[in-house]
Each structure stands twice: as structure tokens, then as C-alpha cells.
Design a protein around this motif. Sequence first.
Motif, mmCIF file in Angstrom:
data_model
loop_
_atom_site.group_PDB
_atom_site.id
_atom_site.type_symbol
_atom_site.label_atom_id
_atom_site.label_comp_id
_atom_site.label_asym_id
_atom_site.label_seq_id
_atom_site.Cartn_x
_atom_site.Cartn_y
_atom_site.Cartn_z
ATOM 1 N N GLN B 42 -1.966 -3.693 30.175
ATOM 2 C CA GLN B 42 -0.547 -4.020 30.261
ATOM 3 C C GLN B 42 -0.284 -4.917 31.452
ATOM 4 O O GLN B 42 -1.166 -5.153 32.285
ATOM 5 N N GLY B 43 0.939 -5.416 31.532
ATOM 6 C CA GLY B 43 1.372 -6.172 32.695
ATOM 7 C C GLY B 43 1.732 -5.242 33.838
ATOM 8 O O GLY B 43 1.576 -4.022 33.744
ATOM 9 N N LEU B 44 2.212 -5.823 34.921
ATOM 10 C CA LEU B 44 2.574 -5.033 36.094
ATOM 11 C C LEU B 44 4.042 -4.632 36.003
ATOM 12 O O LEU B 44 4.881 -5.400 35.525
ATOM 13 N N GLN B 45 4.327 -3.453 36.511
ATOM 14 C CA GLN B 45 5.725 -3.026 36.616
ATOM 15 C C GLN B 45 5.987 -2.450 38.002
ATOM 16 O O GLN B 45 5.090 -1.865 38.614
ATOM 17 N N LEU B 46 7.194 -2.630 38.465
ATOM 18 C CA LEU B 46 7.536 -2.237 39.819
ATOM 19 C C LEU B 46 7.610 -0.722 39.947
ATOM 20 O O LEU B 46 8.243 -0.044 39.144
ATOM 21 N N LEU B 47 6.951 -0.195 40.997
ATOM 22 C CA LEU B 47 7.079 1.212 41.351
ATOM 23 C C LEU B 47 8.195 1.405 42.378
ATOM 24 O O LEU B 47 9.033 2.285 42.247
ATOM 25 N N LEU B 48 8.141 0.595 43.427
ATOM 26 C CA LEU B 48 9.128 0.680 44.494
ATOM 27 C C LEU B 48 9.013 -0.543 45.388
ATOM 28 O O LEU B 48 8.027 -1.279 45.298
ATOM 29 N N LYS B 49 10.031 -0.722 46.232
ATOM 30 C CA LYS B 49 10.011 -1.853 47.153
ATOM 31 C C LYS B 49 10.729 -1.495 48.448
ATOM 32 O O LYS B 49 11.650 -0.651 48.452
ATOM 33 N N TYR B 50 10.296 -2.132 49.524
ATOM 34 C CA TYR B 50 10.964 -2.012 50.819
ATOM 35 C C TYR B 50 11.475 -3.388 51.215
ATOM 36 O O TYR B 50 10.696 -4.343 51.346
ATOM 37 N N LEU B 51 12.790 -3.478 51.382
ATOM 38 C CA LEU B 51 13.397 -4.729 51.836
ATOM 39 C C LEU B 51 13.975 -4.561 53.239
ATOM 40 O O LEU B 51 13.871 -5.458 54.087
ATOM 41 N N SER B 52 14.626 -3.422 53.487
ATOM 42 C CA SER B 52 15.199 -3.121 54.800
ATOM 43 C C SER B 52 15.709 -1.684 54.745
ATOM 44 O O SER B 52 15.645 -1.026 53.700
ATOM 45 N N GLY B 53 16.212 -1.186 55.898
ATOM 46 C CA GLY B 53 16.837 0.127 55.892
ATOM 47 C C GLY B 53 15.848 1.248 56.069
ATOM 48 O O GLY B 53 14.880 1.137 56.833
ATOM 49 N N SER B 54 16.053 2.348 55.362
ATOM 50 C CA SER B 54 15.223 3.538 55.497
ATOM 51 C C SER B 54 13.760 3.213 55.271
ATOM 52 O O SER B 54 13.403 2.514 54.315
ATOM 53 N N THR B 55 12.920 3.756 56.140
ATOM 54 C CA THR B 55 11.489 3.441 56.032
ATOM 55 C C THR B 55 10.811 4.248 54.943
ATOM 56 O O THR B 55 9.689 3.937 54.554
ATOM 57 N N LEU B 56 11.460 5.285 54.434
ATOM 58 C CA LEU B 56 10.908 6.062 53.328
ATOM 59 C C LEU B 56 11.582 5.586 52.047
ATOM 60 O O LEU B 56 12.794 5.695 51.885
ATOM 61 N N VAL B 57 10.770 5.078 51.164
ATOM 62 C CA VAL B 57 11.290 4.488 49.928
ATOM 63 C C VAL B 57 10.839 5.332 48.752
ATOM 64 O O VAL B 57 9.654 5.645 48.631
ATOM 65 N N LYS B 58 11.768 5.672 47.896
ATOM 66 C CA LYS B 58 11.425 6.449 46.703
ATOM 67 C C LYS B 58 11.406 5.530 45.492
ATOM 68 O O LYS B 58 12.263 4.642 45.357
ATOM 69 N N GLY B 59 10.433 5.763 44.623
ATOM 70 C CA GLY B 59 10.303 4.932 43.447
ATOM 71 C C GLY B 59 10.323 5.735 42.168
ATOM 72 O O GLY B 59 10.735 6.887 42.146
ATOM 73 N N ILE B 60 9.826 5.115 41.116
ATOM 74 C CA ILE B 60 9.805 5.790 39.826
ATOM 75 C C ILE B 60 8.616 6.734 39.733
ATOM 76 O O ILE B 60 7.665 6.633 40.515
#
Lengths: 113, 113
Positions: B42-60
Motif C-alpha cells: 500500500q501507499g503511506l498514510q499519516l500516523l501523526l505529526k508535530y508542527l508546534s505546541g505540545s511535545t506529546l503528539v497523539k495519532g491514529i
Amino acid sequence: NAGVTQTPKFRVLKTGQSMTLLCAQDMNHEHMYWYRQDPGMGLRLIHYSVGEGTTAKGEVPDGYNVSRLKKQNFLLGLESAAPSQTSVYFCASTSGVGQETQYFGPGTRLLVL
Amino acid sequence: AQSVTQLDSQVPVFEEAPVELRCNYSSSVSVYLFWYVQYPNQGLQLLLKYLSGSTLVKGINGFEAEFNKSQTSFHLRKPSVHISDTAEYFCAVVSGGYNKLIFGAGTRLAVHP
């Protein structure tokens, strides 16, 4: 809404043959990208486009050409295929606003004999 | 230029065990980081991303990642994995504008019963 589609899914070429891979997106995205994926090397950017009629070189552009005549389509061409171009090719697109997620197509597996 | 290092090419783990996939990036003024997942063929799909703000990022799918600026790391974690999490995981960083991504080499997660 199909997202990003790629044609064909598989292709076998002989050395020296040419072919074009088609990427289409229906999300009205400005930016489109072509990557190649090789084992142990992740994805590497071949060419990209930031709008209709514009293209630019990425990390590994040699041996490839691209065109973006319509906003929704991004074509990747191999003029004279070489065995080193055996790879899985992925197209991606993004809106171009901020650091947005790239949406990927399902990939094209290319074997050059 | 930015770069990304995924420290483990393969991670085997038993079902319901916790897992951490490690990612380090080269330092830059502004850092935008992503984790993508690729299921077989399959192709790639996004799990999570960090752009700014809280350093703990929750994804799918129960995944989370922590941005650590001092250690230049963005490790991906899940407290209890399922067989269905078997896939290849890619860490990526935006580099050079136009949302261009630099990918790590990938980590293949194999979840065993």
C-alpha cells in the motif's frame, strides 16, 4: 473522492524503453511530488511541482522528467529506462498551505530488465 | 540540509507488548516532523505529526510520539500492539520549503502472536 491515484500499478520494461507514469488527484491540491522507494533507503524525492505549469528537481532527478500541464495531473517520464530505475514509485500531493500532510497514492511497481 | 535517522531497521515484538520506534533528526531552527505507516503493498498514510505546541503528539490507532528538542528525537510509541500493526513505519522531516519531506530509511515492525 478517490484521493491520489496512480497508473499503472505494475510495469515491466526492457532497458532503453520509455514509459510515463500518471498521477492524478481530485483534492484540488497545489503541490505534487514523485518519490521512489528502495529497500533500506526510505523514500527519496525525484521531482515536485508547486502549481500547474511548474516543476522542480528533488533529491534524485537524473533519468526522469516530469510535466504538470493540468493541476490535477503530474506525469513522471522515463526516457530510456535502466535497471537502476527498478523501484516502487509513489506520488503524493498536499494543499500547499503551511506544513500540511502529504497524501500518497498506492504506488507503481516498476521492473527494468 | 535536514536528515533523519531511524535507529532500528527491524523491530520484532509480541502482541500486546509495548513498542518504541526511534527517530532522530538533524537540528534546524524550525522542525516539522511526521510519522507515516505503510501496510504491505500500500501507499503511506499519516500516523501523526508535530508542527508546534505540545511535545506529546497523539495519532491514529493508539500511537503517540514525543518531540524532544534537546535530544533531536521524535520517537514513536504504542503501549500495546496488535497483529494489525505489522507494517513499515517512516519518520520524516520537512526540508527546504514547499513541504518537501526527507524520509528515514524505515523501521519494519513485526508483531508476533
